[in-house]
Design a protein around this motif. Structure first.
Motif, PDB file in Angstrom:
ATOM      1  N   LEU A   1       0.826  -1.201   0.000  1.00 42.55           N
ATOM      2  CA  LEU A   1       0.000   0.000   0.000  1.00 42.55           C
ATOM      3  C   LEU A   1       0.865   1.257   0.000  1.00 42.55           C
ATOM      4  CD1 LEU A   1      -2.639  -1.048   2.710  1.00 42.55           C
ATOM      5  CD2 LEU A   1      -2.890  -1.161   0.223  1.00 42.55           C
ATOM      6  N   ASP A   2       0.319   2.330  -0.534  1.00 44.51           N
ATOM      7  CA  ASP A   2       1.003   3.602  -0.402  1.00 44.51           C
ATOM      8  C   ASP A   2       0.998   4.001   1.073  1.00 44.51           C
ATOM      9  OD1 ASP A   2      -1.358   5.525   0.188  1.00 44.51           O
ATOM     10  OD2 ASP A   2      -2.028   4.410  -1.584  1.00 44.51           O
ATOM     11  N   GLU A   3       1.843   4.929   1.448  1.00 47.02           N
ATOM     12  CA  GLU A   3       2.028   5.253   2.859  1.00 47.02           C
ATOM     13  C   GLU A   3       0.745   5.758   3.507  1.00 47.02           C
ATOM     14  OE1 GLU A   3       3.559   5.393   6.513  1.00 47.02           O
ATOM     15  OE2 GLU A   3       4.412   4.440   4.723  1.00 47.02           O
ATOM     16  N   SER A   4      -0.033   6.559   2.781  1.00 45.18           N
ATOM     17  CA  SER A   4      -1.277   7.079   3.343  1.00 45.18           C
ATOM     18  C   SER A   4      -2.257   5.949   3.641  1.00 45.18           C
ATOM     19  CB  SER A   4      -1.911   8.077   2.361  1.00 45.18           C
ATOM     20  OG  SER A   4      -3.178   8.495   2.824  1.00 45.18           O
ATOM     21  N   SER A   5      -2.405   5.021   2.699  1.00 40.54           N
ATOM     22  CA  SER A   5      -3.312   3.893   2.908  1.00 40.54           C
ATOM     23  C   SER A   5      -2.797   2.991   4.020  1.00 40.54           C
ATOM     24  CB  SER A   5      -3.469   3.089   1.612  1.00 40.54           C
ATOM     25  OG  SER A   5      -4.092   3.862   0.614  1.00 40.54           O
TER      26      SER A   5
ATOM     27  N   ALA B   1     -22.717   0.994   2.085  1.00 38.59           N
ATOM     28  CA  ALA B   1     -21.697   0.743   1.067  1.00 38.59           C
ATOM     29  C   ALA B   1     -21.162   2.054   0.503  1.00 38.59           C
ATOM     30  CB  ALA B   1     -22.293  -0.123  -0.045  1.00 38.59           C
ATOM     31  N   MET B   2     -22.057   3.033   0.299  1.00 34.96           N
ATOM     32  CA  MET B   2     -21.610   4.329  -0.213  1.00 34.96           C
ATOM     33  C   MET B   2     -20.708   5.032   0.804  1.00 34.96           C
ATOM     34  SD  MET B   2     -25.190   5.626  -1.914  1.00 34.96           S
ATOM     35  CE  MET B   2     -24.558   7.249  -2.253  1.00 34.96           C
ATOM     36  N   ARG B   3     -21.069   4.940   2.086  1.00 28.67           N
ATOM     37  CA  ARG B   3     -20.302   5.623   3.111  1.00 28.67           C
ATOM     38  C   ARG B   3     -18.901   5.029   3.266  1.00 28.67           C
ATOM     39  NH1 ARG B   3     -23.355   4.492   7.659  1.00 28.67           N
ATOM     40  NH2 ARG B   3     -21.998   2.704   8.081  1.00 28.67           N
ATOM     41  N   ASP B   4     -18.764   3.713   2.999  1.00 22.82           N
ATOM     42  CA  ASP B   4     -17.517   3.022   3.273  1.00 22.82           C
ATOM     43  C   ASP B   4     -16.632   2.853   2.034  1.00 22.82           C
ATOM     44  OD1 ASP B   4     -19.098   0.761   5.640  1.00 22.82           O
ATOM     45  OD2 ASP B   4     -18.321   2.772   5.885  1.00 22.82           O
ATOM     46  N   MET B   5     -16.892   3.581   0.977  1.00 23.58           N
ATOM     47  CA  MET B   5     -16.150   3.373  -0.266  1.00 23.58           C
ATOM     48  C   MET B   5     -14.651   3.620  -0.110  1.00 23.58           C
ATOM     49  SD  MET B   5     -17.876   2.072  -2.651  1.00 23.58           S
ATOM     50  CE  MET B   5     -16.723   2.327  -4.001  1.00 23.58           C
ATOM     51  N   ASP B   6     -14.263   4.518   0.784  1.00 24.47           N
ATOM     52  CA  ASP B   6     -12.832   4.792   0.917  1.00 24.47           C
ATOM     53  C   ASP B   6     -12.094   3.568   1.445  1.00 24.47           C
ATOM     54  OD1 ASP B   6     -14.117   4.975   3.332  1.00 24.47           O
ATOM     55  OD2 ASP B   6     -12.864   6.607   4.092  1.00 24.47           O
ATOM     56  N   TRP B   7     -12.681   2.873   2.419  1.00 26.20           N
ATOM     57  CA  TRP B   7     -12.011   1.679   2.938  1.00 26.20           C
ATOM     58  C   TRP B   7     -12.082   0.536   1.936  1.00 26.20           C
ATOM     59  CZ3 TRP B   7      -8.391  -0.604   4.823  1.00 26.20           C
ATOM     60  CH2 TRP B   7      -8.420  -1.946   5.184  1.00 26.20           C
ATOM     61  N   ILE B   8     -13.196   0.410   1.231  1.00 24.31           N
ATOM     62  CA  ILE B   8     -13.312  -0.648   0.230  1.00 24.31           C
ATOM     63  C   ILE B   8     -12.191  -0.514  -0.802  1.00 24.31           C
ATOM     64  CG2 ILE B   8     -14.740  -1.505  -1.681  1.00 24.31           C
ATOM     65  CD1 ILE B   8     -17.182  -0.839   0.039  1.00 24.31           C
ATOM     66  N   ALA B   9     -11.860   0.707  -1.179  1.00 23.86           N
ATOM     67  CA  ALA B   9     -10.801   0.917  -2.163  1.00 23.86           C
ATOM     68  C   ALA B   9      -9.471   0.378  -1.645  1.00 23.86           C
ATOM     69  CB  ALA B   9     -10.685   2.401  -2.483  1.00 23.86           C
ATOM     70  N   ILE B  10      -9.204   0.541  -0.342  1.00 17.95           N
ATOM     71  CA  ILE B  10      -7.962   0.014   0.228  1.00 17.95           C
ATOM     72  C   ILE B  10      -7.964  -1.513   0.168  1.00 17.95           C
ATOM     73  CG2 ILE B  10      -6.584  -0.162   2.334  1.00 17.95           C
ATOM     74  CD1 ILE B  10      -7.570   2.610   3.090  1.00 17.95           C
ATOM     75  N   ALA B  11      -9.067  -2.117   0.542  1.00 16.27           N
ATOM     76  CA  ALA B  11      -9.161  -3.577   0.518  1.00 16.27           C
ATOM     77  C   ALA B  11      -8.981  -4.105  -0.901  1.00 16.27           C
ATOM     78  CB  ALA B  11     -10.505  -4.028   1.074  1.00 16.27           C
ATOM     79  N   GLN B  12      -9.598  -3.418  -1.868  1.00 16.19           N
ATOM     80  CA  GLN B  12      -9.478  -3.863  -3.258  1.00 16.19           C
ATOM     81  C   GLN B  12      -8.038  -3.689  -3.757  1.00 16.19           C
ATOM     82  OE1 GLN B  12     -12.609  -1.433  -4.893  1.00 16.19           O
ATOM     83  NE2 GLN B  12     -14.040  -3.146  -4.935  1.00 16.19           N
ATOM     84  N   HIS B  13      -7.367  -2.646  -3.304  1.00 12.80           N
ATOM     85  CA  HIS B  13      -5.967  -2.433  -3.678  1.00 12.80           C
ATOM     86  C   HIS B  13      -5.122  -3.621  -3.230  1.00 12.80           C
ATOM     87  CE1 HIS B  13      -2.208   0.420  -3.419  1.00 12.80           C
ATOM     88  NE2 HIS B  13      -1.997  -0.650  -4.147  1.00 12.80           N
ATOM     89  N   ALA B  14      -5.316  -4.028  -1.965  1.00 17.76           N
ATOM     90  CA  ALA B  14      -4.547  -5.159  -1.443  1.00 17.76           C
ATOM     91  C   ALA B  14      -4.861  -6.436  -2.197  1.00 17.76           C
ATOM     92  CB  ALA B  14      -4.853  -5.334   0.044  1.00 17.76           C
ATOM     93  N   ALA B  15      -6.148  -6.661  -2.480  1.00 18.14           N
ATOM     94  CA  ALA B  15      -6.544  -7.873  -3.201  1.00 18.14           C
ATOM     95  C   ALA B  15      -5.982  -7.881  -4.621  1.00 18.14           C
ATOM     96  CB  ALA B  15      -8.071  -7.983  -3.240  1.00 18.14           C
ATOM     97  N   ALA B  16      -5.982  -6.693  -5.266  1.00 17.81           N
ATOM     98  CA  ALA B  16      -5.465  -6.606  -6.634  1.00 17.81           C
ATOM     99  C   ALA B  16      -3.985  -6.895  -6.695  1.00 17.81           C
ATOM    100  CB  ALA B  16      -5.752  -5.226  -7.214  1.00 17.81           C
ATOM    101  N   ALA B  17      -3.293  -6.643  -5.586  1.00 17.25           N
ATOM    102  CA  ALA B  17      -1.855  -6.920  -5.552  1.00 17.25           C
ATOM    103  C   ALA B  17      -1.569  -8.404  -5.346  1.00 17.25           C
ATOM    104  CB  ALA B  17      -1.210  -6.102  -4.433  1.00 17.25           C
ATOM    105  N   GLY B  18      -2.651  -9.190  -5.233  1.00 13.44           N
ATOM    106  CA  GLY B  18      -2.487 -10.620  -5.071  1.00 13.44           C
ATOM    107  C   GLY B  18      -2.057 -11.015  -3.674  1.00 13.44           C
ATOM    108  N   LEU B  19      -2.298 -10.147  -2.714  1.00 13.43           N
ATOM    109  CA  LEU B  19      -1.874 -10.397  -1.341  1.00 13.43           C
ATOM    110  C   LEU B  19      -3.024 -10.969  -0.534  1.00 13.43           C
ATOM    111  CD1 LEU B  19       0.038  -7.073  -0.873  1.00 13.43           C
ATOM    112  CD2 LEU B  19       1.026  -9.313  -1.320  1.00 13.43           C
TER     113      LEU B  19
END
Length: 477
Positions: free
Chosen positions: A163-167, A453-471
């Motif tokens: 993840l990037d440092e902010s995430s 789901a709309m309220r939590d989109m920022d965290w969902i993006a982090i989870a999807q980032h990690a999943a996309a990295a194959g982790l």
């Protein structure tokens, strides 16, 4: 006798499923929440099958199911990331629906492993307990106690590095855990708030990979001091088996023994990858195991070796884990599936597997709540029973009581349930859960999920980032 008015139920009476056969012309008399008598009396009404309530020995109270918000079935270590997408919904409504769905399939008691939505778990526990009381099912509320590896069995290093440092900073903040001592104190505070008739509280380390030996020892001392039961997820996946061999090669039984947890107060769930030494030690200590057939299939965890577990002497209940195969919270289907999977392993014959599955669901599962099997339908026992329509199972009348038993296990499902009574209170009548408009409740929960789901989109993006990295949160080498 003093007290409430006596009530009677007539039909085919199956007092101890898995131990005996139904009896014709049965008459069950009850008052003040207890069975007064079991007799034989002629009955001319529509034939029904009366049997004890089922115990859901391991669940997570999901009113909204993971597939509803895009958490597709996959290997547990990958799937856990998708659970971070769970929309926040009203705790009471979520669990009201979860418990109502269970009750509709004959469940009268559940071991509920709570997944907190926010930091105030005491408030959430009150809402969960209120939902269980309003539906009318008995509740064992299991409080999580965690101190390590929340975002990966490797301490989260692989995910944080991706993840990037902010995430990464946000993830660290979201997963910061209070000291185990504070978590144990919270369990006791919850017990003070919600325990009472039909409701108990347990410690719930989610698994050895998520609780250090030091933390486990603190739980062990607390359990010894309070007499409270402990419920732990154990060796659900092959990745967890590998992690155990790398970090605790002496085995899960030694981990529990060192913590002062190995004994009859301990219950474990899953146990798919237990080895022979662990099985024998757990059985000798009086530990009970909740099998989760549907969940283990859906998440690719495997099939527990039931025949081996039974021969080693482990007492076993059945749980749906919030992941029934058809996503319908149907405990009757779960019993059927478990019986067939046990037989498919070829270790026991079909009849023996059916009997074992029945005893697990109707009797032995109660060990995970109170430490003792349920008594079945006997004078003096709680008036807790399920009534099934025989007509819903077959258009033809059964020819024998063995036929009744085989027909039930071969075909029963929630649609056959006409009535459920728990400690004398009828909570399902004519197939409908009493006191709840299910359609309206489902619509309201769906609306909350959309907003959540709309309220939590920022965290969902982090989870999807990690999943996309194959982790994956496994970290097992």
């Amino acid at each position: 006798m003093t007290g409430g008015m006596e009530q009677r139920r007539h039909g085919l009476l199956w007092a101890h499923p898995g131990r005996d056969l139904p009896r014709p012309d049965g008459c069950l008399t009850f008052a003040d929440g207890r069975i007064v008598a079991i007799d034989t009396a002629p009955y001319a009404g529509k034939e029904r099958l009366i049997m004890p309530i089922l115990v859901n020995a391991h669940d997570h109270g999901r009113g909204s199911r993971p597939l509803d918000f895009g958490a597709a079935d996959s290997r547990l270590e990958t799937w856990l990331w998708d659970l971070w997408k769970t929309p926040r919904t009203d705790v009471y409504l979520t669990h009201l629906l979860a418990f109502a769905n269970m009750a509709a399939s004959g469940v009268g008691a559940v071991v509920h492993n709570h997944l907190p939505q926010g930091p105030d778990m005491i408030a959430e526990a009150r809402q969960v307990a209120r939902a269980a009381r309003d539906i009318g099912i008995d509740l064992a509320f299991v409080c999580p106690v965690i101190d390590r590896n929340l975002i990966g069995y490797d301490g989260g290093r692989a995910v944080l590095d991706a993840l990037d440092e902010s995430s990464a900073q946000r993830l660290r903040a979201l997963t910061r855990l209070p000291p185990v001592e504070e978590q144990i104190a919270m369990v006791e505070a919850i017990a003070e708030q919600i325990e009472g008739e039909g409701t108990t509280v347990q410690y719930g380390p989610p698994g050895p990979q998520w609780l250090s030996p030091h933390g486990a020892a603190l739980v062990g001392r607390a359990a010894e001091r309070t007499g409270r039961r402990v419920h732990v997820h154990v060796l659900e996946t092959w990745a967890q088996r590998r992690w155990m061999e790398n970090h605790h090669p002496e085995g899960i039984h030694a981990y529990f023994e060192d913590a002062g947890l190995l004994g009859p107060r301990l219950a474990i769930a899953h146990g798919v990858w237990l080895n022979a030494c662990e099985r024998a030690a757990l059985a000798a200590a009086g530990v009970a195991l909740a099998l989760n057939a549907s969940s283990n299939l859906r998440l690719g965890s495997g099939i527990a070796e039931f025949g081996t577990l039974a021969r080693d002497g482990l007492k076993m209940g059945l749980g749906m884990d919030g992941m029934a195969l058809d996503d319908d919270s149907d405990m009757l289907r779960e019993v059927r599936l478990a019986a067939r999977l046990f037989a498919a392993a070829g270790q026991l014959d079909v009849k023996a597997c059916e009997e074992a599955a029945l005893q697990s669901a109707f009797s032995e599962g109660a060990r995970l709540i109170c430490g003792a099997p349920a008594p079945g339908l006997e004078p003096g026992a709680p008036a807790s029973f399920v009534e099934l329509s025989m007509e819903a199972l077959s258009p033809l009348p059964p020819g024998s009581m063995m036929h009744v038993a085989r027909l039930a296990v071969g075909r029963w499902r929630r649609e056959a349930v006409t009535s459920v009574t728990v400690r004398g209170r009828e909570i399902v009548r004519d197939g409908k859960v009493a006191g709840i408009d299910m359609e309206r409740a489902c619509r309201e929960l769906a609306q909350q999920m959309q907003k959540g789901a709309m309220r939590d989109m920022d965290w969902i993006a982090i989870a999807q980032h990690a999943a996309a990295a194959g982790l994956e949160p496994s970290g097992a080498a």
